[in-house]
Write an enzyme that holds these catalytic residues in place. Structure first.
Site, mmCIF file in Angstrom:
data_model
loop_
_atom_site.group_PDB
_atom_site.id
_atom_site.type_symbol
_atom_site.label_atom_id
_atom_site.label_comp_id
_atom_site.label_asym_id
_atom_site.label_seq_id
_atom_site.Cartn_x
_atom_site.Cartn_y
_atom_site.Cartn_z
ATOM 1 N N ASP A 1 29.680 39.145 38.031
ATOM 2 C CA ASP A 1 30.395 40.003 37.077
ATOM 3 C C ASP A 1 30.065 39.602 35.642
ATOM 4 O O ASP A 1 30.943 39.525 34.789
ATOM 5 C CB ASP A 1 31.903 39.926 37.320
ATOM 6 N N GLY B 1 45.192 39.025 35.836
ATOM 7 C CA GLY B 1 46.101 38.041 35.279
ATOM 8 C C GLY B 1 46.111 38.048 33.768
ATOM 9 O O GLY B 1 45.449 38.859 33.122
#
Length: 708
Positions: A144, A34
Site C-alpha cells: 500500500d 484507526g
C-alpha cells in the site's frame, strides 16, 4: 486532557486518554482503520500512536491483520521507516507506537505546494528505492505504498503504515476475491492475482507515487475506482509532466508484468547514472564502503575510529574487542570481563570470576540476566547500583557487578517497562514507579520490603527530593513522601492546567513548562516538592523545554513553533529575570539534553550530538554519531556518554567532540524491537555503567573510551 473523538468510519465512544502507559496528547490524523495520536514516552520522546477504531477491535480478522502490521513494522524499523517503539495488539483497543517523525506526507506537500522540483524528485525516488530494498530484504511486501504513506522528513523520505503488509512467512492470507489496497497505486497483479502479490508490486506503486509527486495526479486517473482498475491492468500510463531524465525509469516501474520491473537495487544503480550528468550526486544513498572512500575527499566529519588515520586508538580498540570476544567464549585473559547472573530469587549469586579492581585500574564487568529481555534503567545511591526492568528491581555491587539482591514486583507494578531508574528516599529504593499505582519501598542494603503503598490515580509521575509528584488528569498534583508513603499535599498548581514535572540532579525544585497553543510563549513554574509551594514562575518567549539547571538558572531548548525543531539554547535566571539565548548552527529534531557547568549537550534524533557553551554564548562542536537516536547525554567534564538503541555505549571527547570509543552492541533475542526509553549512562567517579536491550548491565572505565 479533553476527550477527543475519532474522525474515522462511523461513530464510536470517546477515545481513551492513554494507550498503554503513553498519554495521548493530540490527534495527528484519522483513517478508515484507526486514529493516530501524538504522545510522549516517560522520557519525553515524541511518539505517533495508532489506536484502532472500536468497531474493528471487535473483529478477529482485523485483529489478526493488526498483529501482522505490528510484526511487519518491527521487522523493517530502520533509516527509511518510523521505528516501532511499543505495541499491544491484544489490548481492548489495539495500539502501536512509533517514533514521531516531523514533516508532511508527500500527499500533503503536493496538495499544498504543487509538484516537486526535478532535484527533489530524484532524491525522493532514490530514498524510496532504498526503503523498498530494506523492506524487501526482511521478507516484507508493503502492498500500500502511496503518497499519504510517505513522510517527507528532513533526512529523506520515510515509508509508514504497514497495515496491509504481508511478511513472506505470515499465516494470514488475503481472502479469495477480496482486494486490499488503494486502486490508483495498486499493481495489475493485485487486481488479477491478489494472493500472489510480491515485492514487484511495491515497485509498481513507487512508479505511481513518482508520477503523483511530479504532476499532482496519478498515471491512471478516474473518479471511478473500477475504471482505474481497468486502466492499471490494460492501459499505458500517462507520464506527461514527469522529467524526461526520470520518465524511462518510471515507465519501467509501471510495467504490466512483475518480472519486467527493475528491482530496488537496479533502480538505485540507474539513478546514479541519471544523476551523473547533473552535478548533484549527494542525494543518492551511498553504501558504507563508498562513504568511507569519499569522506576525506568530500570533507565530511567522521569518527576517528573509522577514517581519521589515528591508528593507535584504532589498534587499542580492536585489541579490546578481541579480549571481549575471548571473554564471551569463556577464555580467561588478564582483565577480562566477568559474567554475572541476575537470575533467581533473593539467594546468593552464582560463582563468578571477579575482575581485578584497584584504585589504579578498573577492568570492567558485564552482568548478564537469564530471564526475559528488557532494558534495565539504573541509578547509583548509597554505594549500590540500583536497577529496574520489567517487573523486577535489583541491586548490583558497583565494583564487580555481583548481585546483592533481587525483588520481583507484584500486581500492576509487575507489568510494563519502568518509567525510569529507581528513585531513592533516604535508605529506601522506590520500586514500581510508572508501572502501576502500587509503590513498593525496599531497603537499599537488603532489598527487603519496608512498605507497600497504593498511590492516588495519576497520569504523570516524577520522583524528586525524596518525594513522588503525581499529576491526575484533572490537573491535581499530589506530593507523596517516598519514605513514609503519606500524601503530604494535594492541590492544583496555579498557572498550570495539567502540569507534568521534570527535575534535575542537585536541584531541590521541580519544574513544569506549559507551551501556549500558538507556540509563542511558555509558562514555567518552579515548585517545592516537599510542600507544593510555587517558588517562582515566569512567562518566557518561544516554545521551551527545560533540560537542566546551573547556578540557580534553568536551561531550556527553544524549538520552532511549527516544525518543533530545536533552534537555540536559552538560559533563564529567575533572580534577575534575564535570559541568554544561544542559537544552534543547524536545527535539530527531538533533542534530549543535559547540562554540566556552563556546557549544554544535546542528542538529536538522526544522530547529531551538539555541545553549546552558555558562558561563551556559542556552539562548541557538533558530531554525527551514526546512531538513529540516543539517550540523554551524560558528561563528566572529560567525556560525554550516550546509549544507543542497540545497547552500545558511546564515549566522546568533551573538548573536541570526537568519538573515542564504543562498547559492542547488545541487542538480545528481541532484536526486532526498539526500546521505548533509552537508559542514561550512570557515571560514578571514573567508572561508567550502562545497560542494554538484552538485559545486561555493564561497567567500563571512563578514563579512556578508546580502550573499550
Amino acid at each position: 486532557m479533553a476527550s477527543q473523538r475519532s474522525a474515522g468510519a462511523g461513530p464510536e465512544a470517546e477515545l481513551p486518554e492513554y494507550a498503554g502507559h503513553y498519554r495521548l496528547e493530540s490527534c495527528l490524523g484519522s483513517g478508515g482503520m484507526g486514529v493516530v495520536h501524538l504522545a510522549r514516552s516517560t522520557s519525553g520522546m515524541k511518539l505517533a500512536v495508532k489506536v484502532v477504531h472500536a468497531e474493528f477491535a471487535k473483529d478477529p480478522e482485523f485483529r489478526g491483520r493488526f498483529r501482522q502490521e505490528v510484526a511487519a513494522a518491527r521487522r523493517v524499523s530502520g533509516a527509511f521507516t518510523a521505528p516501532v517503539v511499543d505495541a499491544d495488539p491484544e489490548a481492548g483497543r489495539p495500539w502501536m507506537a512509533t517514533l514521531y517523525i516531523p514533516g508532511p506526507t508527500l500527499a500533503q506537500e503536493v496538495k499544498r505546494n504543487g509538484p516537486l522540483a526535478p532535484a527533489q524528485l530524484r532524491r525522493l525516488m532514490a530514498g524510496l528505492a532504498e526503503a523498498l530494498r530494506d523492506i524487501h530484504r526482511v521478507g516484507v511486501v508493503h502492498r500500500d505504498l502511496k503518497p499519504s504513506n510517505v513522510l517527507l522528513a528532513e533526512d529523506g523520505p520515510k515509508v509508514i503504515d504497514f497495515g496491509i503488509s504481508r511478511p513472506a512467512d505470515s499465516e494470514l492470507r488475503t481472502e479469495t476475491g477480496k482486494l486490499i489496497g488503494t486502486p490508483p497505486f495498486m499493481a495489475p497483479e493485485q487486481f488479477r492475482r491478489p494472493r500472489e502479490v510480491g515485492p514487484a508490486a511495491d515497485v509498481f506503486a513507487l512508479g505511481s507515487v513518482m508520477v503523483h509527486a511530479a504532476t499532482g495526479r496519478g498515471p491512471f486517473d478516474s473518479d471511478s475506482p473500477y475504471v482505474v482498475a481497468y486502466q492499471v491492468v490494460h492501459d499505458e500510463p500517462e507520464l506527461t509532466g514527469v522529467p524526461e531524465e526520470l520518465a524511462p525509469l518510471v515507465l519501467r516501474c509501471l510495467a504490466k508484468e512483475p518480472e519486467d520491473r527493475p528491482s530496488p537495487d537496479a533502480l538505485m544503480r540507474e539513478l546514479r547514472s541519471v544523476a551523473a550528468s547533473y552535478d548533484t550526486q549527494s542525494f543518492i544513498p551511498r553504501r558504507p564502503a563508498e562513504e568511507e572512500e569519499e569522506a576525506e575527499r568530500a570533507g565530511h566529519e567522521v569518527s576517528e575510529a573509522e577514517v581519521s588515520g589515528e591508528e593507535e586508538p584504532a589498534r587499542r580498540r580492536l585489541g579490546r574487542r578481541g579480549a571481549v570476544g575471548a571473554g564471551v567464549l569463556g577464555l580467561v585473559v588478564a582483565g577480562a570481563l566477568a559474567s554475572v547472573s541476575l537470575a533467581g530469587g533473593g539467594g546468593p549469586a552464582p560463582e563468578v570470576t571477579a575482575p581485578r579492581t584497584t584504585a589504579a585500574a578498573f577492568a570492567g564487568w558485564v552482568a548478564e540476566p537469564l530471564g526475559r529481555d528488557g532494558v534495565p534503567q539504573c541509578s547509583y545511591a548509597v554505594g549500590a547500583l540500583l536497577c529496574a526492568r520489567d517487573g523486577v528491581v535489583f541491586a548490583l555491587d558497583p565494583a564487580d557487578g555481583r548481585l546483592r539482591w533481587r525483588h520481583a514486583l507484584e500486581g500492576a507494578a509487575a507489568s510494563g517497562p519502568p518509567a525510569g531508574p529507581p528513585a531513592v528516599s533516604g535508605r529506601l529504593v522506590l520500586g514500581g514507579l510508572g508501572q502501576g499505582r502500587g509503590l513498593t519501598a525496599l531497603g537499599i542494603a537488603s532489598g527487603d520490603v519496608a512498605r507497600r503503598t497504593e498511590l492516588p490515580a495519576h497520569g504523570g509521575l516524577r520522583a524528586v527530593g525524596g518525594m513522588v509528584l503525581l499529576t491526575a488528569s484533572d490537573g491535581t498534583v499530589s506530593g507523596v513522601d517516598g519514605a513514609t508513603g503519606d500524601v503530604r499535599w494535594s492541590h492544583r498548581v496555579a498557572g498550570q492546567e495539567v502540569p507534568y514535572f521534570v527535575s534535575f540532579a542537585g536541584d531541590r525544585l521541580a519544574y513544569a513548562a506549559a507551551v501556549s497553543g500558538d507556540g509563542t510563549g511558555t509558562r514555567v513554574t518552579a515548585v517545592d516538592p516537599r510542600s507544593g509551594d510555587v517558588r517562582w514562575e515566569a512567562r518566557l518567549d518561544g516554545s521551551l523545554e527545560p533540560v537542566g539547571t546551573v547556578d540557580g538558572a534553568v536551561v531550556f531548548v527553544a524549538a520552532d513553533a511549527v516544525t518543533q525543531e530545536a533552534r537555540a539554547v536559552v538560559r533563564y535566571d529567575p533572580r534577575s529575570r534575564k535570559s541568554v539565548r544561544v542559537p544552534l548552527r543547524v536545527p535539530l529534531q527531538q533533542v534530549a539534553g543535559s547540562v554540566r557547568g556552563n556546557v549544554v549537550h544535546l542528542m538529536a534524533t538522526g544522530g547529531a550530538l551538539v555541545a553549546v557553551d552558555l558562558a561563551a554564548r556559542e556552539q562548541l562542536w557538533s558530531l554525527q554519531t551514526g546512531v538513529v537516536r540516543g539517550s540523554r547525554p551524560v558528561a563528566d567534564g572529560r567525556h560525554v556518554y550516550v546509549t544507543a538503541p542497540d545497547g552500545r555505549l558511546l564515549g566522546v571527547d568533551a573538548r573536541r567532540g570526537k568519538l573515542l570509543g564504543q562498547t559492542p552492541p547488545r541487542l538480545g533475542a528481541r532484536s526486532d524491537r526498539v526500546p521505548a526509553a533509552l537508559p542514561e549512562p550512570v557515571v560514578v567517579g571514573d567508572r561508567v555503567y550502562g545497560s542494554a536491550p538484552d538485559g545486561t548491565v555493564f561497567a567500563v572505565s571512563g578514563r579512556d573510551p578508546a580502550d573499550w
